[in-house]
Structure formats: structure tokens, C-alpha cells
Design a protein around this motif. Structure first.
Motif, PDB file in Angstrom:
ATOM      1  N   ILE A  65      -9.152  13.508  -3.625  1.00 42.79           N
ATOM      2  CA  ILE A  65      -9.094  13.523  -5.022  1.00 42.79           C
ATOM      3  C   ILE A  65     -10.525  13.407  -5.571  1.00 42.79           C
ATOM      4  CG2 ILE A  65      -8.788  11.396  -6.638  1.00 42.79           C
ATOM      5  CD1 ILE A  65      -5.998  12.340  -5.954  1.00 42.79           C
ATOM      6  N   LYS A  66     -11.713  12.812  -5.071  1.00 42.71           N
ATOM      7  CA  LYS A  66     -13.049  12.871  -5.589  1.00 42.71           C
ATOM      8  C   LYS A  66     -13.383  14.395  -5.644  1.00 42.71           C
ATOM      9  CE  LYS A  66     -17.472  11.147  -4.845  1.00 42.71           C
ATOM     10  NZ  LYS A  66     -18.424  10.467  -3.932  1.00 42.71           N
ATOM     11  N   LYS A  67     -13.067  15.314  -4.801  1.00 44.93           N
ATOM     12  CA  LYS A  67     -13.468  16.875  -4.937  1.00 44.93           C
ATOM     13  C   LYS A  67     -12.990  17.359  -5.846  1.00 44.93           C
ATOM     14  CE  LYS A  67     -12.850  20.232  -1.123  1.00 44.93           C
ATOM     15  NZ  LYS A  67     -12.296  20.260   0.069  1.00 44.93           N
ATOM     16  N   MET A  68     -11.606  16.876  -6.592  1.00 50.14           N
ATOM     17  CA  MET A  68     -10.908  17.414  -7.607  1.00 50.14           C
ATOM     18  C   MET A  68     -11.326  16.804  -8.798  1.00 50.14           C
ATOM     19  SD  MET A  68      -7.102  17.813  -6.016  1.00 50.14           S
ATOM     20  CE  MET A  68      -6.539  18.614  -7.732  1.00 50.14           C
ATOM     21  N   GLY A  69     -12.423  15.982  -8.840  1.00 53.26           N
ATOM     22  CA  GLY A  69     -13.104  15.268 -10.056  1.00 53.26           C
ATOM     23  C   GLY A  69     -12.120  14.117 -10.323  1.00 53.26           C
ATOM     24  N   GLY A  70     -11.308  13.259  -9.614  1.00 49.49           N
ATOM     25  CA  GLY A  70     -10.431  12.452  -9.987  1.00 49.49           C
ATOM     26  C   GLY A  70     -11.083  11.102  -9.465  1.00 49.49           C
ATOM     27  N   LEU A  71     -10.493   9.999  -9.655  1.00 51.06           N
ATOM     28  CA  LEU A  71     -10.592   8.667  -9.051  1.00 51.06           C
ATOM     29  C   LEU A  71      -9.661   7.969  -8.256  1.00 51.06           C
ATOM     30  CD1 LEU A  71     -11.923   6.939 -12.354  1.00 51.06           C
ATOM     31  CD2 LEU A  71     -13.346   7.974 -10.504  1.00 51.06           C
ATOM     32  N   SER A  72     -10.081   7.373  -7.310  1.00 47.95           N
ATOM     33  CA  SER A  72      -8.957   6.849  -6.138  1.00 47.95           C
ATOM     34  C   SER A  72      -9.460   5.300  -6.265  1.00 47.95           C
ATOM     35  CB  SER A  72      -9.048   7.465  -4.987  1.00 47.95           C
ATOM     36  OG  SER A  72      -8.211   6.865  -4.035  1.00 47.95           O
ATOM     37  N   ARG A  73      -8.544   4.531  -6.569  1.00 46.67           N
ATOM     38  CA  ARG A  73      -8.852   2.957  -6.610  1.00 46.67           C
ATOM     39  C   ARG A  73      -8.020   2.359  -5.680  1.00 46.67           C
ATOM     40  NH1 ARG A  73     -13.280   4.544  -8.297  1.00 46.67           N
ATOM     41  NH2 ARG A  73     -14.021   4.197 -10.156  1.00 46.67           N
ATOM     42  N   LYS A  74      -8.382   1.571  -4.790  1.00 47.88           N
ATOM     43  CA  LYS A  74      -7.546   0.564  -3.835  1.00 47.88           C
ATOM     44  C   LYS A  74      -6.740  -0.320  -4.946  1.00 47.88           C
ATOM     45  CE  LYS A  74      -6.324  -1.033   0.225  1.00 47.88           C
ATOM     46  NZ  LYS A  74      -5.374   0.093   1.072  1.00 47.88           N
ATOM     47  N   PHE A  75      -5.481  -0.455  -4.502  1.00 49.36           N
ATOM     48  CA  PHE A  75      -4.583  -1.205  -5.479  1.00 49.36           C
ATOM     49  C   PHE A  75      -4.139  -2.542  -4.862  1.00 49.36           C
ATOM     50  CE2 PHE A  75      -0.259  -1.512  -7.645  1.00 49.36           C
ATOM     51  CZ  PHE A  75      -0.499  -2.726  -8.572  1.00 49.36           C
ATOM     52  N   THR A  76      -4.735  -3.849  -5.063  1.00 47.26           N
ATOM     53  CA  THR A  76      -4.474  -4.869  -4.654  1.00 47.26           C
ATOM     54  C   THR A  76      -3.854  -5.573  -5.846  1.00 47.26           C
ATOM     55  OG1 THR A  76      -6.483  -5.853  -5.051  1.00 47.26           O
ATOM     56  CG2 THR A  76      -5.962  -4.952  -2.778  1.00 47.26           C
ATOM     57  N   SER A  77      -2.943  -6.788  -5.585  1.00 48.06           N
ATOM     58  CA  SER A  77      -2.344  -7.497  -6.613  1.00 48.06           C
ATOM     59  C   SER A  77      -2.101  -8.802  -5.994  1.00 48.06           C
ATOM     60  CB  SER A  77      -1.169  -6.846  -6.937  1.00 48.06           C
ATOM     61  OG  SER A  77      -0.435  -7.708  -8.227  1.00 48.06           O
ATOM     62  N   PRO A  78      -3.116  -9.842  -6.053  1.00 50.88           N
ATOM     63  CA  PRO A  78      -2.809 -11.033  -5.223  1.00 50.88           C
ATOM     64  C   PRO A  78      -1.406 -11.649  -5.649  1.00 50.88           C
ATOM     65  CG  PRO A  78      -5.025 -10.941  -6.270  1.00 50.88           C
ATOM     66  CD  PRO A  78      -4.367  -9.730  -6.704  1.00 50.88           C
ATOM     67  N   GLY A  79      -0.893 -12.098  -4.604  1.00 48.75           N
ATOM     68  CA  GLY A  79       0.280 -12.701  -4.889  1.00 48.75           C
ATOM     69  C   GLY A  79       1.659 -11.870  -5.132  1.00 48.75           C
ATOM     70  N   GLN A  80       1.494 -10.613  -5.056  1.00 46.72           N
ATOM     71  CA  GLN A  80       2.554  -9.535  -5.028  1.00 46.72           C
ATOM     72  C   GLN A  80       2.365  -8.654  -3.833  1.00 46.72           C
ATOM     73  OE1 GLN A  80       4.897  -9.367  -7.422  1.00 46.72           O
ATOM     74  NE2 GLN A  80       5.763  -7.710  -5.954  1.00 46.72           N
ATOM     75  N   ARG A  81       3.189  -8.931  -2.855  1.00 39.35           N
ATOM     76  CA  ARG A  81       3.642  -8.103  -1.851  1.00 39.35           C
ATOM     77  C   ARG A  81       4.032  -6.600  -2.071  1.00 39.35           C
ATOM     78  NH1 ARG A  81       3.149 -10.155   3.394  1.00 39.35           N
ATOM     79  NH2 ARG A  81       4.857  -8.744   3.983  1.00 39.35           N
ATOM     80  N   GLY A  82       3.539  -5.925  -1.125  1.00 35.39           N
ATOM     81  CA  GLY A  82       4.126  -4.298  -1.208  1.00 35.39           C
ATOM     82  C   GLY A  82       3.751  -3.547  -2.255  1.00 35.39           C
ATOM     83  N   VAL A  83       2.737  -3.620  -2.908  1.00 38.06           N
ATOM     84  CA  VAL A  83       2.160  -2.789  -3.922  1.00 38.06           C
ATOM     85  C   VAL A  83       1.527  -1.418  -3.354  1.00 38.06           C
ATOM     86  CG1 VAL A  83       1.418  -4.456  -5.727  1.00 38.06           C
ATOM     87  CG2 VAL A  83       0.065  -3.829  -4.091  1.00 38.06           C
ATOM     88  N   PRO A  84       1.587  -0.317  -3.837  1.00 36.47           N
ATOM     89  CA  PRO A  84       1.311   0.755  -3.167  1.00 36.47           C
ATOM     90  C   PRO A  84      -0.344   0.739  -3.044  1.00 36.47           C
ATOM     91  CG  PRO A  84       2.479   1.472  -5.185  1.00 36.47           C
ATOM     92  CD  PRO A  84       2.139   0.034  -5.181  1.00 36.47           C
ATOM     93  N   ASP A  85      -0.800   1.590  -1.908  1.00 35.22           N
ATOM     94  CA  ASP A  85      -1.998   1.436  -1.366  1.00 35.22           C
ATOM     95  C   ASP A  85      -3.304   1.899  -2.407  1.00 35.22           C
ATOM     96  OD1 ASP A  85      -1.480   0.714   1.162  1.00 35.22           O
ATOM     97  OD2 ASP A  85      -0.903   2.659   1.645  1.00 35.22           O
ATOM     98  N   ARG A  86      -3.012   2.878  -3.277  1.00 33.44           N
ATOM     99  CA  ARG A  86      -3.786   3.499  -4.264  1.00 33.44           C
ATOM    100  C   ARG A  86      -3.138   3.845  -5.363  1.00 33.44           C
ATOM    101  NH1 ARG A  86      -9.187   3.745  -2.780  1.00 33.44           N
ATOM    102  NH2 ARG A  86      -9.277   2.944  -0.654  1.00 33.44           N
TER     103      ARG A  86
END
Length: 94
Positions: A14-35
Motif C-alpha cells: 500500500i505504501k509503495k503505491m502511495g497509499g496509507l494503511s492504518r490499524k483499525f481498532t474500535s474499543p468495545g467492538q469485537r470483530g472489526v477489520p484489521d486495516r
């Protein structure tokens, strides 16, 4: 191959293509996607897995919830799957 290796590869590509990748966390919400990936003005939710591994029931429930709101979650389980997904994005028009 471990999930963390696929996730590191995903981030690098993603970085190589000029994009951003962020870790997705949502306290109190299980099962959210990784990125959350941002590329070419678009936002993508991505679940990364080891080869052959499927999302857990709580993750599938969250994917369905996001789908009800018009958001797709992409599940990628190998470096090859990352490459194919990114190649498909290159050809997409928005």
C-alpha cells in the motif's frame, strides 16, 4: 505463513503505491477489520488472514453490519491475494 507477515506485506505494498494503511481498532467492538487502507481517494476495510483461514463468527457479523451500511470488507489470506486485490484496484475507475 503467519498473518503478521501478510499484514506487513500488505502495508508495504500500500505504501509503495502511495497509499496509507492504518490499524483499525474500535474499543468495545469485537470483530472489526484489521486495516483501513486509503488509496487513490478511496477507503477500504481489509481483513487479513493466514492462508486458508476464514474470518471468525464475530468478524463475519461485523462484516455483515458494515455491508448493511454499504461498506465492503475485503478478506485477503496470502501475499498473492494482496497482489491480485491491488492489481484489480489499479484497473478500477471510481
Amino acid at each position: 505463513m503467519l498473518e503478521k507477515n501478510i499484514e506487513m506485506y500488505f502495508n508495504k505494498q500500500i505504501k509503495k503505491m502511495g497509499g496509507l494503511s492504518r490499524k483499525f481498532t474500535s474499543p468495545g467492538q469485537r470483530g472489526v477489520p484489521d486495516r483501513i487502507a486509503i488509496l487513490n481517494g478511496q477507503v477500504y476495510f481489509v481483513e487479513l488472514k493466514r492462508p486458508g483461514q476464514k474470518p471468525r463468527p464475530d468478524q463475519l457479523a461485523e462484516h455483515r453490519t458494515l455491508a448493511k451500511h454499504g461498506v465492503k470488507v475485503y478478506v485477503l489470506d496470502s501475499k498473492y491475494a494482496v497482489d491480485v486485490w491491488l492489481e484489480n484496484l489499479k484497473g478500477a475507475t471510481f
